[in-house]
Design a protein around this motif. Structure first.
Motif, PDB file in Angstrom:
ATOM      1  N   VAL A  30       6.902   7.480   1.665  1.00  0.00           N
ATOM      2  CA  VAL A  30       6.733   7.322   3.003  1.00  0.00           C
ATOM      3  C   VAL A  30       7.550   6.070   3.551  1.00  0.00           C
ATOM      4  N   THR A  31       8.203   6.343   4.759  1.00  0.00           N
ATOM      5  CA  THR A  31       8.995   5.106   4.830  1.00  0.00           C
ATOM      6  C   THR A  31       8.166   4.253   5.912  1.00  0.00           C
ATOM      7  N   PHE A  32       8.969   2.993   6.112  1.00  0.00           N
ATOM      8  CA  PHE A  32       8.384   2.072   6.926  1.00  0.00           C
ATOM      9  C   PHE A  32       8.073   2.542   8.386  1.00  0.00           C
ATOM     10  N   LYS A  53       1.008  -1.217  -0.148  1.00  0.00           N
ATOM     11  CA  LYS A  53       0.049  -0.060  -0.087  1.00  0.00           C
ATOM     12  C   LYS A  53       0.870   1.065  -0.136  1.00  0.00           C
ATOM     13  N   PHE A  54       1.859   1.333   0.517  1.00  0.00           N
ATOM     14  CA  PHE A  54       2.815   2.587   0.388  1.00  0.00           C
ATOM     15  C   PHE A  54       4.240   2.308  -0.336  1.00  0.00           C
ATOM     16  N   PHE A  55       4.939   1.446  -0.116  1.00  0.00           N
ATOM     17  CA  PHE A  55       6.039   1.120  -1.128  1.00  0.00           C
ATOM     18  C   PHE A  55       5.605   1.239  -2.616  1.00  0.00           C
ATOM     19  N   LEU A  56       4.406   0.557  -2.940  1.00  0.00           N
ATOM     20  CA  LEU A  56       3.874   0.478  -4.156  1.00  0.00           C
ATOM     21  C   LEU A  56       2.773   1.746  -3.952  1.00  0.00           C
ATOM     22  N   PRO A  57       2.161   2.158  -5.148  1.00  0.00           N
ATOM     23  CA  PRO A  57       1.558   3.618  -5.174  1.00  0.00           C
ATOM     24  C   PRO A  57      -0.091   3.448  -4.647  1.00  0.00           C
ATOM     25  N   ASP A  58      -0.213   2.193  -4.179  1.00  0.00           N
ATOM     26  CA  ASP A  58      -1.884   2.216  -3.937  1.00  0.00           C
ATOM     27  C   ASP A  58      -2.449   3.171  -3.161  1.00  0.00           C
ATOM     28  N   PHE A  59      -1.741   3.316  -1.911  1.00  0.00           N
ATOM     29  CA  PHE A  59      -2.561   4.480  -0.952  1.00  0.00           C
ATOM     30  C   PHE A  59      -1.742   5.773  -0.955  1.00  0.00           C
ATOM     31  N   TRP A  60      -1.007   6.009  -2.202  1.00  0.00           N
ATOM     32  CA  TRP A  60      -0.396   7.436  -2.188  1.00  0.00           C
ATOM     33  C   TRP A  60      -1.252   8.456  -2.227  1.00  0.00           C
ATOM     34  N   ARG A  61      -2.626   8.305  -2.594  1.00  0.00           N
ATOM     35  CA  ARG A  61      -3.404   9.487  -2.709  1.00  0.00           C
ATOM     36  C   ARG A  61      -4.144   9.656  -1.359  1.00  0.00           C
ATOM     37  N   THR A  62      -4.195   8.568  -0.459  1.00  0.00           N
ATOM     38  CA  THR A  62      -5.032   8.829   0.660  1.00  0.00           C
ATOM     39  C   THR A  62      -4.297   8.656   1.980  1.00  0.00           C
ATOM     40  N   TYR A  63      -4.038   7.486   2.339  1.00  0.00           N
ATOM     41  CA  TYR A  63      -3.264   7.358   3.771  1.00  0.00           C
ATOM     42  C   TYR A  63      -1.856   8.002   3.755  1.00  0.00           C
ATOM     43  N   ALA A  64      -1.001   7.716   2.541  1.00  0.00           N
ATOM     44  CA  ALA A  64       0.202   8.320   2.418  1.00  0.00           C
ATOM     45  C   ALA A  64       0.178  10.075   2.424  1.00  0.00           C
ATOM     46  N   LYS A  65      -0.762  10.509   2.107  1.00  0.00           N
ATOM     47  CA  LYS A  65      -1.077  11.804   1.910  1.00  0.00           C
ATOM     48  C   LYS A  65      -1.066  12.231   3.229  1.00  0.00           C
ATOM     49  N   ASN A  66      -1.851  11.419   4.153  1.00  0.00           N
ATOM     50  CA  ASN A  66      -2.069  12.088   5.754  1.00  0.00           C
ATOM     51  C   ASN A  66      -0.735  11.949   6.319  1.00  0.00           C
ATOM     52  N   ILE A  67      -0.107  10.909   6.036  1.00  0.00           N
ATOM     53  CA  ILE A  67       1.336  10.618   6.822  1.00  0.00           C
ATOM     54  C   ILE A  67       2.233  11.743   6.305  1.00  0.00           C
ATOM     55  N   VAL A  68       2.351  12.016   5.173  1.00  0.00           N
ATOM     56  CA  VAL A  68       3.241  13.070   4.585  1.00  0.00           C
ATOM     57  C   VAL A  68       2.845  14.368   5.239  1.00  0.00           C
ATOM     58  N   LEU A  69       1.697  14.692   5.474  1.00  0.00           N
ATOM     59  CA  LEU A  69       1.492  16.030   5.941  1.00  0.00           C
ATOM     60  C   LEU A  69       1.792  16.282   7.463  1.00  0.00           C
ATOM     61  N   ARG A  70       2.119  14.960   8.025  1.00  0.00           N
ATOM     62  CA  ARG A  70       2.527  15.211   9.389  1.00  0.00           C
ATOM     63  C   ARG A  70       3.951  15.482   9.595  1.00  0.00           C
ATOM     64  N   ARG A  71       4.858  15.665   8.491  1.00  0.00           N
ATOM     65  CA  ARG A  71       6.015  15.914   8.735  1.00  0.00           C
ATOM     66  C   ARG A  71       6.084  17.678   8.744  1.00  0.00           C
ATOM     67  N   HIS A  72       7.174  17.926   9.386  1.00  0.00           N
ATOM     68  CA  HIS A  72       7.578  19.549   9.554  1.00  0.00           C
ATOM     69  C   HIS A  72       8.088  19.786   8.189  1.00  0.00           C
ATOM     70  N   GLU A  73       8.954  19.198   7.601  1.00  0.00           N
ATOM     71  CA  GLU A  73       9.446  19.624   6.586  1.00  0.00           C
ATOM     72  C   GLU A  73       9.375  18.474   5.446  1.00  0.00           C
ATOM     73  N   ARG A  74       9.139  18.809   4.298  1.00  0.00           N
ATOM     74  CA  ARG A  74       9.016  17.922   3.081  1.00  0.00           C
ATOM     75  C   ARG A  74       9.319  18.538   1.473  1.00  0.00           C
ATOM     76  N   SER A  75       9.681  17.712   0.968  1.00  0.00           N
ATOM     77  CA  SER A  75      10.133  18.287  -0.586  1.00  0.00           C
ATOM     78  C   SER A  75       8.993  18.388  -1.251  1.00  0.00           C
ATOM     79  N   LEU A  76       8.975  19.404  -2.040  1.00  0.00           N
ATOM     80  CA  LEU A  76       7.773  19.600  -3.136  1.00  0.00           C
ATOM     81  C   LEU A  76       7.166  18.303  -3.752  1.00  0.00           C
ATOM     82  N   LYS A  77       8.081  17.573  -4.135  1.00  0.00           N
ATOM     83  CA  LYS A  77       7.467  16.090  -4.850  1.00  0.00           C
ATOM     84  C   LYS A  77       6.748  15.153  -4.119  1.00  0.00           C
ATOM     85  N   ALA A  78       7.484  15.353  -2.510  1.00  0.00           N
ATOM     86  CA  ALA A  78       6.773  14.453  -1.937  1.00  0.00           C
ATOM     87  C   ALA A  78       5.314  15.022  -1.473  1.00  0.00           C
ATOM     88  N   GLY A  79       5.319  16.349  -1.369  1.00  0.00           N
ATOM     89  CA  GLY A  79       4.260  17.086  -0.762  1.00  0.00           C
ATOM     90  C   GLY A  79       3.056  16.708  -1.850  1.00  0.00           C
TER      91      GLY A  79
END
Length: 315
Positions: free
Chosen positions: A118-120, A86-112
């Motif tokens: 998303v790391t393990f 779900k995360f290493f592969l792109p299945d949940f990139w649009r949903t749960y991965a977005k929620n996880i990335v938004l928790r970071r204080h700093e993130r790259s534009l592409k990651a955003g």
């Protein structure tokens, strides 16, 4: 008179196929054995005769009058499998991965934009932080305790993913359904898994969200890594991809199947390869997160007799 409580990432496709076949509930299509039923029809097809109901809505008389079956899995193995799919592969990139990335204080534009990295450890920390809201957790990583509480469900038959083949055989023999087993071929199952993951993930690339986030070649590399982690392809064989560029889905599938069929290892060695990959993944996880997982899945460890110390953390 069977009630099966399906747990995502614990053989749920196998048992749903069995029950759909026994109910002849296959949307009017005819199949010679349960393992011919397509995966998409198994999980998303219309239901006519086979009843499905939320566990907390089942009445006690129904539970008392049915034979109850539950299959479980080591929480650490289940989480690793969910992360890869779900995360290493792109299945949940649009949903749960977005929620996880938004928790970071700093993130790259592409990651955003893509939520592709998303790391393990980030995934595990996300699961831990929601431990007090189990209903919010996705079914792929929600503790079994909160999906099908064994103290209430009280299964007559309890199987484990780690001994799935022999436990499934026992359950089918119990119901005099062992005649279904000769139609099950594990190698066919593995090849179907390879087909399904390739087909599903390549189709994701056609969705707008993935524009500029991942190329077909990058996806091929990620899929190949997952197949190595799962023991389906030999370690280090991904160098084959370097000799070819611009894979089509069909040409990539052909190469994966050819490599899988030519691999010399035994199923026991496949399993060892999977365990080694998972052990390496947990080795770098912080003790803080591990302690959170131990608390989150505490009752799963206790109920089903799993070791609360993950692989890679044993002294």
């Amino acid at each position: 008179r069977i009630i099966h409580c399906p747990i995502a990432k614990v053989g749920s496709t196998f048992w749903k196929r069995i029950l759909l076949f026994l109910h002849n509930d296959t949307n009017g299509l005819k199949f010679n054995h349960p393992f011919e039923i397509p995966r998409m029809l198994t999980h998303y097809g219309p239901r006519q005769s086979m009843k499905s109901q939320a566990f907390d809505r089942l009445s006690r008389p129904i539970l008392r009058n049915m034979t109850r079956v539950l299959f479980v899995r080591d929480p650490y193995s289940r989480l690793w499998s969910a992360y890869l799919d779900k995360f290493f592969l792109p299945d949940f990139w649009r949903t749960y991965a977005k929620n996880i990335v938004l928790r970071r204080h700093e993130r790259s534009l592409k990651a955003g934009i893509c939520h592709h990295d998303v790391t393990f450890e980030e995934f595990l920390a996300y699961v831990v932080d929601l431990k007090d809201e189990p209903g919010v957790l996705n079914e792929h990583w929600r503790p079994i305790q909160h999906i099908c509480n064994p103290c209430e469900f009280r299964p007559h038959l309890l199987g484990k993913q780690e001994s799935f083949a022999q436990d499934a055989k026992y359950v089918l023999n119990y119901f005099n359904l062992d005649y279904l087993l000769p139609s099950y071929d594990h190698n066919v199952y593995v090849e179907e898994e390879l087909h399904m993951l390739i087909n599903y993930n390549y189709k994701l690339l056609k969705q707008k969200h993935y524009d500029g986030c991942i190329t077909k070649q990058e996806l091929a590399g990620k899929l190949w890594s997952v197949f190595e982690f799962n023991g389906y392809l030999p370690l280090g064989s991904k160098t084959i991809l370097d000799a070819t560029s611009n894979f089509t889905m069909n040409s990539f599938t052909d190469l994966v199947l050819k490599t899988h069929r030519n691999r010399p290892k035994t199923p026991a060695e496949w399993k060892r390869q999977r365990i080694e990959a998972m052990t390496a993944a947990y080795k770098s996880i912080s003790n803080y997160v591990i302690e959170g997982l131990q608390e989150t899945f505490k009752m799963d460890f206790i109920h089903f007799n799993y070791d609360p110390i993950p692989p890679g953390k044993r002294v």
